[in-house]
Design a protein around this motif. Structure first.
Motif, PDB file in Angstrom:
ATOM      1  N   GLY A  51       0.792  -1.222   0.000  1.00 64.57           N
ATOM      2  CA  GLY A  51       0.000   0.000   0.000  1.00 64.57           C
ATOM      3  C   GLY A  51       0.823   1.271   0.000  1.00 64.57           C
ATOM      4  N   SER A  52       2.150   1.154  -0.028  1.00 64.23           N
ATOM      5  CA  SER A  52       3.004   2.346  -0.052  1.00 64.23           C
ATOM      6  C   SER A  52       3.218   2.810  -1.495  1.00 64.23           C
ATOM      7  CB  SER A  52       4.348   2.040   0.613  1.00 64.23           C
ATOM      8  OG  SER A  52       5.036   1.059  -0.146  1.00 64.23           O
ATOM      9  N   TRP A  53       3.539   4.095  -1.616  1.00 69.24           N
ATOM     10  CA  TRP A  53       3.741   4.678  -2.939  1.00 69.24           C
ATOM     11  C   TRP A  53       5.174   4.489  -3.390  1.00 69.24           C
ATOM     12  CZ3 TRP A  53      -0.187   6.387  -5.810  1.00 69.24           C
ATOM     13  CH2 TRP A  53      -1.397   6.587  -5.173  1.00 69.24           C
ATOM     14  N   LYS A  54       5.353   4.137  -4.627  1.00 62.34           N
ATOM     15  CA  LYS A  54       6.677   3.959  -5.230  1.00 62.34           C
ATOM     16  C   LYS A  54       6.850   5.014  -6.320  1.00 62.34           C
ATOM     17  CE  LYS A  54       6.931   0.066  -2.966  1.00 62.34           C
ATOM     18  NZ  LYS A  54       7.451   0.104  -1.635  1.00 62.34           N
ATOM     19  N   ASN A  55       8.064   5.532  -6.457  1.00 54.67           N
ATOM     20  CA  ASN A  55       8.401   6.522  -7.489  1.00 54.67           C
ATOM     21  C   ASN A  55       7.579   7.790  -7.360  1.00 54.67           C
ATOM     22  OD1 ASN A  55      10.253   4.707  -8.659  1.00 54.67           O
ATOM     23  ND2 ASN A  55       8.585   3.734  -9.779  1.00 54.67           N
ATOM     24  N   TRP A  56       7.322   8.218  -6.140  1.00 56.77           N
ATOM     25  CA  TRP A  56       6.562   9.458  -5.926  1.00 56.77           C
ATOM     26  C   TRP A  56       7.237  10.192  -4.791  1.00 56.77           C
ATOM     27  CZ3 TRP A  56       3.432  11.793  -9.033  1.00 56.77           C
ATOM     28  CH2 TRP A  56       2.662  12.853  -8.577  1.00 56.77           C
ATOM     29  N   ILE A  57       7.845  11.364  -5.080  1.00 55.14           N
ATOM     30  CA  ILE A  57       8.675  12.033  -4.083  1.00 55.14           C
ATOM     31  C   ILE A  57       7.927  13.063  -3.258  1.00 55.14           C
ATOM     32  CG2 ILE A  57      10.785  11.633  -5.365  1.00 55.14           C
ATOM     33  CD1 ILE A  57      10.584  14.499  -6.397  1.00 55.14           C
ATOM     34  N   TRP A  58       6.717  13.447  -3.654  1.00 53.36           N
ATOM     35  CA  TRP A  58       5.987  14.479  -2.929  1.00 53.36           C
ATOM     36  C   TRP A  58       5.133  13.871  -1.825  1.00 53.36           C
ATOM     37  CZ3 TRP A  58       5.956  14.840  -8.440  1.00 53.36           C
ATOM     38  CH2 TRP A  58       6.794  15.830  -8.919  1.00 53.36           C
ATOM     39  N   ALA A  59       4.732  14.728  -0.887  1.00 55.37           N
ATOM     40  CA  ALA A  59       3.914  14.246   0.227  1.00 55.37           C
ATOM     41  C   ALA A  59       2.509  13.888  -0.234  1.00 55.37           C
ATOM     42  CB  ALA A  59       3.855  15.311   1.315  1.00 55.37           C
ATOM     43  N   ASN A  60       1.967  14.668  -1.160  1.00 56.51           N
ATOM     44  CA  ASN A  60       0.637  14.324  -1.676  1.00 56.51           C
ATOM     45  C   ASN A  60       0.805  13.249  -2.752  1.00 56.51           C
ATOM     46  OD1 ASN A  60       1.878  15.922  -3.598  1.00 56.51           O
ATOM     47  ND2 ASN A  60      -0.007  16.875  -4.256  1.00 56.51           N
ATOM     48  N   VAL A  61      -0.216  12.467  -2.961  1.00 54.73           N
ATOM     49  CA  VAL A  61      -0.107  11.348  -3.894  1.00 54.73           C
ATOM     50  C   VAL A  61      -1.242  11.408  -4.919  1.00 54.73           C
ATOM     51  CG1 VAL A  61       1.080   9.813  -2.309  1.00 54.73           C
ATOM     52  CG2 VAL A  61      -1.389   9.898  -2.311  1.00 54.73           C
ATOM     53  N   PRO A  62      -0.990  10.936  -6.115  1.00 56.26           N
ATOM     54  CA  PRO A  62      -2.052  10.954  -7.129  1.00 56.26           C
ATOM     55  C   PRO A  62      -3.124   9.925  -6.819  1.00 56.26           C
ATOM     56  CG  PRO A  62      -0.123   9.830  -7.979  1.00 56.26           C
ATOM     57  CD  PRO A  62       0.265  10.394  -6.633  1.00 56.26           C
ATOM     58  N   ALA A  63      -4.326  10.284  -7.093  1.00 52.43           N
ATOM     59  CA  ALA A  63      -5.442   9.360  -6.864  1.00 52.43           C
ATOM     60  C   ALA A  63      -5.483   8.316  -7.984  1.00 52.43           C
ATOM     61  CB  ALA A  63      -6.750  10.130  -6.811  1.00 52.43           C
ATOM     62  N   LEU A  64      -5.920   7.148  -7.633  1.00 49.38           N
ATOM     63  CA  LEU A  64      -6.167   6.068  -8.585  1.00 49.38           C
ATOM     64  C   LEU A  64      -4.915   5.652  -9.354  1.00 49.38           C
ATOM     65  CD1 LEU A  64      -9.560   7.349  -9.986  1.00 49.38           C
ATOM     66  CD2 LEU A  64      -9.214   5.713  -8.162  1.00 49.38           C
ATOM     67  N   SER A  65      -3.777   5.631  -8.690  1.00 48.90           N
ATOM     68  CA  SER A  65      -2.563   5.165  -9.359  1.00 48.90           C
ATOM     69  C   SER A  65      -2.612   3.658  -9.525  1.00 48.90           C
ATOM     70  CB  SER A  65      -1.321   5.552  -8.560  1.00 48.90           C
ATOM     71  OG  SER A  65      -1.087   6.907  -8.681  1.00 48.90           O
ATOM     72  N   PRO A  66      -1.965   3.160 -10.556  1.00 46.42           N
ATOM     73  CA  PRO A  66      -2.003   1.713 -10.801  1.00 46.42           C
ATOM     74  C   PRO A  66      -1.120   0.956  -9.809  1.00 46.42           C
ATOM     75  CG  PRO A  66      -0.567   2.791 -12.363  1.00 46.42           C
ATOM     76  CD  PRO A  66      -1.220   3.878 -11.573  1.00 46.42           C
ATOM     77  N   LYS A  67      -1.371  -0.336  -9.683  1.00 44.45           N
ATOM     78  CA  LYS A  67      -0.531  -1.203  -8.860  1.00 44.45           C
ATOM     79  C   LYS A  67       0.823  -1.376  -9.524  1.00 44.45           C
ATOM     80  CE  LYS A  67      -3.831  -2.486  -5.950  1.00 44.45           C
ATOM     81  NZ  LYS A  67      -3.814  -2.042  -4.584  1.00 44.45           N
ATOM     82  N   CYS A  68       1.875  -1.507  -8.737  1.00 41.23           N
ATOM     83  CA  CYS A  68       3.205  -1.744  -9.281  1.00 41.23           C
ATOM     84  C   CYS A  68       3.290  -3.165  -9.827  1.00 41.23           C
ATOM     85  CB  CYS A  68       4.264  -1.565  -8.201  1.00 41.23           C
ATOM     86  SG  CYS A  68       4.407   0.111  -7.585  1.00 41.23           S
ATOM     87  N   GLU A  69       4.010  -3.309 -10.888  1.00 39.85           N
ATOM     88  CA  GLU A  69       4.158  -4.642 -11.499  1.00 39.85           C
ATOM     89  C   GLU A  69       5.279  -5.402 -10.876  1.00 39.85           C
ATOM     90  OE1 GLU A  69       4.569  -4.110 -15.672  1.00 39.85           O
ATOM     91  OE2 GLU A  69       2.599  -3.255 -15.859  1.00 39.85           O
TER      92      GLU A  69
END
Length: 69
Positions: A51-69
């Motif tokens: 459930g953690s974000w990958k390749n995203w350096i900002w504190a806010n995160v984009p909605a509806l991002s795809p699952k990592c492969e």
């Protein structure tokens, strides 16, 4: 209210509006000139299995991002 009081109040109000406008422009110029962090170009932002974000350096995160492969 006398004319002198009206003139003084109007001058103070105008000075506050001008100072506020100038400060907003100066702050915009200051932050636009700063170096903004660049997003990772290796791959897009994605959500890992934990459930953690990958390749995203900002504190806010984009909605509806795809699952990592």
């Amino acid at each position: 209210m006398t004319r002198a009081e009206l003139a003084t109040g109007s001058a103070v109000f105008l000075a506050i509006v001008i100072a506020g406008t100038a400060s907003v422009k100066q702050v915009d110029r200051h932050f636009a000139a700063g170096s903004a962090p660049a997003p990772s170009t290796s791959s897009a932002a994605c959500v890992g299995e934990d459930g953690s974000w990958k390749n995203w350096i900002w504190a806010n995160v984009p909605a509806l991002s795809p699952k990592c492969e």
